[in-house]
Scaffold this active site. Structure first.
Site, PDB file in Angstrom:
ATOM      1  N   ASP A  88       0.260  -6.571   4.876  1.00 60.16           N
ATOM      2  CA  ASP A  88      -0.466  -7.817   5.154  1.00 60.16           C
ATOM      3  C   ASP A  88       0.441  -8.963   5.596  1.00 60.16           C
ATOM      4  OD1 ASP A  88      -2.774  -6.513   4.614  1.00 60.16           O
ATOM      5  OD2 ASP A  88      -3.211  -7.519   2.722  1.00 60.16           O
ATOM      6  N   THR A 133       0.822  -1.210   0.000  1.00 57.32           N
ATOM      7  CA  THR A 133       0.000   0.000   0.000  1.00 57.32           C
ATOM      8  C   THR A 133       0.853   1.256   0.000  1.00 57.32           C
ATOM      9  OG1 THR A 133      -1.811  -1.125   1.084  1.00 57.32           O
ATOM     10  CG2 THR A 133      -1.755   1.237   1.364  1.00 57.32           C
TER      11      THR A 133
HETATM   12  C1  SIN Z   1      -1.019  -3.058   2.730  1.00 60.56           C
HETATM   13  O1  SIN Z   1       0.110  -2.836   2.318  1.00 60.56           O
HETATM   14  O2  SIN Z   1      -1.460  -2.413   3.726  1.00 60.56           O
HETATM   15  C2  SIN Z   1      -1.970  -4.027   2.109  1.00 60.56           C
HETATM   16  C3  SIN Z   1      -1.527  -4.599   0.845  1.00 60.56           C
HETATM   17  C4  SIN Z   1      -0.263  -5.372   0.936  1.00 60.56           C
HETATM   18  O3  SIN Z   1       0.000  -6.015   1.957  1.00 60.56           O
HETATM   19  O4  SIN Z   1       0.483  -5.383  -0.055  1.00 60.56           O
END
Ligand code: SIN
Length: 347
Positions: free
Chosen positions: A112, A32
């Site tokens: 994640d 993200t």
């Molecule tokens: C995030 O980064 O918060 C969710 C998506 C991911 O883990 O790549």
């Protein structure tokens, strides 16, 4: 003449101050923090892993005051798609960078599975130099995106003398968290990470690093896990136990398809539905290794002596996803459940 001399002294001081700054490499893997969507108010529904490392670095020019920064794109993925191949690539790249004189590493990563990558590196890197993982809960396009401040903090931490020898760390929302202790405990909030079992390590405030806690478990140079020559890792999967969980079909199917070991997310202090457990016992006689963790957020599991005699391994206080990482690495060294149990107590 005097003026020229003064200019030369100032230039020399400027150059040596620049040289005095630690060399920090930012390795980007996506997430993200590199996510994007065409709406500034959207914090869901974006695409993770879009923006490149150069853009991430340019977005926070203040990090240049903290360190000499270089960047490399290792992957650009949503971290739910993390693969062993990228973990091995990261470990090898970090060793190469340290050998070339880099003082610290920042890894931008999706939140994640950040705790899994952090723990993998914590168990496999053979260096005292700081390695810090960082991400964001809001995409780079969002109002009040948290990525830039998190990246600034991560560089401040990786550049700090205090970070040396602390093992791999995570810098999120002004907190310093250890790779072993950190857990993602909120799906959307910016304060998404904590260390339910033994607390966070400290804080980063306006670029200053404050440690209040340390991990007693061995890590990095003190583990026997060397992945420098590995191209693959043993296949280990996780199964969850729950009310009415009785068929054992999933465990059998996984074993028949190459799974070498299972982590069971047990209920409470590591209980497993008796029907499922009977299937596991049968598969263990055929070579499957089984570590018992818990679906409960904090605390350790309690595996009975009788179950230990059968070969069940206690994952101690590691959650299932972290127990899986250690079990994979343990299997690169031994097949003996007693030895694997020792690893779980130590690391
Ligand atoms: C995030 O980064 O918060 C969710 C998506 C991911 O883990 O790549």
């Amino acid at each position: 003449m005097k003026k020229i001399l003064l200019c030369l002294v100032a230039l020399f001081l400027g150059v040596s101050m620049l040289e005095a700054k630690p060399k920090i490499a930012i390795l980007a893997t996506g997430g993200t923090i590199a996510g994007s969507i065409d709406s500034a108010v959207a914090t869901t529904g974006y695409t993770a892993g879009v923006v490149g490392v150069d853009v991430l670095i340019k977005a926070v020019p203040q990090i240049q005051d903290l360190a000499q920064i270089s960047g490399k794109q290792i992957a650009n993925i949503d971290s739910s798609n993390m693969r062993d191949e990228i973990w091995l690539k990261l470990a090898k790249e970090i060793h190469t960078l340290f050998k070339s004189g880099i003082d610290g590493i920042v890894i931008t990563h999706g939140t994640d599975t950040m705790e899994e990558t952090a723990y993998f590196l914590n168990l496999t890197l053979k260096s005292d130099k700081p390695v810090v993982l960082v991400g964001a809960m809001r995409p780079s396009t969002a109002i009040s995106a948290d990525g830039p401040k998190n990246l600034y903090n991560a560089v401040a931490l990786a550049a700090s003398k205090e970070a040396k020898g602390k093992g791999v760390m995570v810098a999120m929302n002004d907190k310093i968290l250890s790779a072993r202790g950190v857990v993602k405990t909120h799906s959307l909030n910016v304060d998404a990470f904590s260390s339910p079992d033994f607390g966070d390590l400290g804080y980063i405030v306006d670029g200053e690093v404050f440690f209040y806690n340390k991990t007693l478990k061995e890590h990095t140079k003190d583990t026997p896990f060397d992945v420098s020559k590995l191209e693959t890792l043993p296949k280990v999967d996780i199964l969850y136990t729950y009310s009415n969980d009785g068929s054992g079909v999933a465990a059998k199917a996984l074993f028949e398809n190459g799974t070498k070991a299972l982590v069971i997310a047990g209920s409470g202090a590591g209980s497993i539905h008796e029907d499922q457990k009977n299937v596991l016992k049968e598969l263990m006689t055929k070579g499957l290794k089984v570590a018992i963790s818990s679906r409960v957020v904090a605390g350790r599991v309690a595996v009975s002596q009788a179950d230990k005699k059968l070969g069940f391994i206690s994952a101690e206080d590691l959650n299932p996803q972290k127990a899986r990482v250690l079990l994979m690495l343990a299997l690169t060294k031994t097949q003996d459940p007693k030895k694997i149990q020792e690893y779980f107590l130590k690391y």
